[in-house]
Design an enzyme around this catalytic site. Structure first.
Site, mmCIF file in Angstrom:
data_model
loop_
_atom_site.group_PDB
_atom_site.id
_atom_site.type_symbol
_atom_site.label_atom_id
_atom_site.label_comp_id
_atom_site.label_asym_id
_atom_site.label_seq_id
_atom_site.Cartn_x
_atom_site.Cartn_y
_atom_site.Cartn_z
ATOM 1 N N ASP A 9 47.718 -20.712 7.084
ATOM 2 C CA ASP A 9 48.795 -19.656 7.006
ATOM 3 C C ASP A 9 49.252 -19.461 8.128
ATOM 4 O OD1 ASP A 9 51.450 -18.518 6.003
ATOM 5 O OD2 ASP A 9 50.962 -17.772 4.991
ATOM 6 N N GLU A 112 52.389 -23.806 6.345
ATOM 7 C CA GLU A 112 50.497 -23.786 5.117
ATOM 8 C C GLU A 112 50.212 -25.005 4.273
ATOM 9 O OE1 GLU A 112 50.951 -20.531 1.893
ATOM 10 O OE2 GLU A 112 53.223 -21.456 2.028
#
Length: 442
Positions: A9, A112
């Site tokens: 992420d 992500e």
């Protein structure tokens, strides 16, 4: 083998990518170091906060609040409008880098993704060691930081990546759930929205641990099927399959950041062999042939250099790709310590595409010490041996040497590679290791 999933992420993605873009275009101030946000119209201060810097967070600014509210909290705040086209480009750059490690990637959003570490686990000392390499390469090559969560399924990996930020790696294995996840508020559980969290708290369920201990039948009565899902997630029960998107390959490559600087050609070529083996196996798995090979070197001072070579015939044969990589390396390397090596194949064709075979694709030869080519399907008459030796790079005649070296045909090399692929598929990637990669440095 237990599956291991990474969740990767980007930290404050829109703001980080804007900062990197501004720095690349001559800006000297890194907006990540000052109170700043991405959101709405920066001139009119309309819209909501999409991303915030760490200094902005210190003023109590949160994502999704209005830009006007953020300025009331911090009058010196700097605001920048979003650039979604640029964000897509940065996202593609990151996904391309990650595919140097594996194709088993499921993109969850622009910033992500999940990465299935299981098939490549044998290449690294540990999941933590691999995640550190990935995190540091993203930082050094792309200019922004990420959090990485490591767990046996996607839910726990995502939960782990949301622990303390930025630029961190966290694990969340089943035995760590009580200590790391259950004390958190139900608001922090994935798929528990604001309304569900509010209702759970009204029922006296305030932490994820309390949710995990609640009778699932009771939760189903209160929340229907979502109650069952929340209970499963609170107990760490979730899907662990990374769903890889089918895509048309434009290139297939692999690179590795070495744990210590490589200073000899012998060691570098052992790494190139492993990389070539990985790239060629992925080509065969994708049913693709490469028409060019690129070798990349990053030196210990972080400077990069690369060189590309076209192939006479498209191939996915390990030995051919490795030989080409070695040739490129010998041309490219300046003798400085090496931090990263990469091999990439490009100009890909499907294996059923019509290709023109070279003369050597059709030959199976034995080269004797006298330099004579003994070919079952020889296209060179024996009476031309002297002329052949004169204009070739074959070793000179040595009447005392009786040995000969066998040069297998492309068909035999293909059969060898497919046999290796078959054994690895059945018994695991470590079932066969090429012998020259095991040699000690001399």
């Amino acid at each position: 083998m237990e599956r291991t999933i990474f969740h990767i992420d980007v930290n404050s993605a829109f703001l980080s990518w804007t900062a990197v873009d501004m720095l690349e275009h001559g800006e000297t101030l890194d907006i990540r170091t000052i109170p700043s946000i991405i959101g709405g119209d920066s001139a009119s201060r309309h819209g909501i906060v999409l991303a915030k810097s760490v200094p902005a967070k210190a003023y109590g600014i949160v994502t999704a609040e209005t830009v006007a509210s953020a300025f009331r909290k911090c009058p010196i705040l700097k605001s920048y409008s979003p650039d979604h086209r640029m964000y897509q480009r940065r996202s593609r750059e990151m996904m391309s880098l990650l595919r140097n490690y594996t194709d088993d990637i499921q993109q969850l959003s622009v910033n992500e993704c999940f990465l299935d570490f299981t098939p490549i686990s044998h290449q690294y000392e540990s999941p933590m060691a691999a995640a550190t390499i990935i995190k540091e390469e993203i930082k050094s090559r792309l200019g922004f930081t990420v959090n990485i969560g490591i767990a046996p399924n996607k839910l726990l990996a995502k939960m782990a990546s949301d622990f303390t930020k930025p630029d961190r790696i966290h694990t969340l294995y089943p035995d760590e759930i009580p200590g790391k996840m259950w004390p958190l508020s139900v608001d922090d559980l994935y798929m528990v929205g604001h309304s569900s969290a509010t209702r759970l708290k009204s029922l006296g369920i305030r932490t994820i641990g309390e949710l995990a201990a609640t009778d699932p039948e009771y939760l189903k009565q209160e929340f229907k099927s979502h109650g069952q899902l929340m209970w499963e997630y609170a107990n760490g029960i979730a899907d662990n399959q990374v769903i890889t998107e089918k895509r048309e390959e434009k290139s297939i490559g692999n690179s590795t950041t070495v744990s210590h600087d490589v200073t000899t050609a012998e060691e570098a070529k052992r790494i190139l062999l492993a990389l070539s083996d990985s790239v060629s196996a992925r080509l065969r798995k994708s049913e693709m042939l490469a028409q060019s090979i690129t070798v990349e070197i990053k030196y210990s001072d972080f400077t990069n250099n690369s060189h590309q070579m076209g192939l006479l015939s498209p191939t996915n044969i390990t030995s051919t790709i490795y030989d080409t990589a070695c040739t490129l390396f010998d041309t490219l390397w300046n003798g400085q310590p090496i931090r990263l090596l990469g091999v990439r194949s490009a100009k890909l064709l499907h294996t059923d595409a019509p290709v023109q075979l070279s003369l050597f694709d059709m030959m199976e030869t034995t080269v004797s010490s006298s330099g004579v080519i003994d070919n079952k399907n020889s296209l060179i008459p024996n009476e031309e041996d002297n002329m052949q030796r004169k204009h070739s790079t074959l070793p000179p005649a040595n009447p005392t040497e009786k040995k000969s070296s066998y040069v297998p045909s492309q068909q035999k090399l293909q059969q060898l590679d497919h046999a290796i692929d078959s054994i690895r598929t059945r018994y695991g990637d470590t079932a066969l290791v090429r012998g020259s990669s095991l040699l000690d440095k001399k």
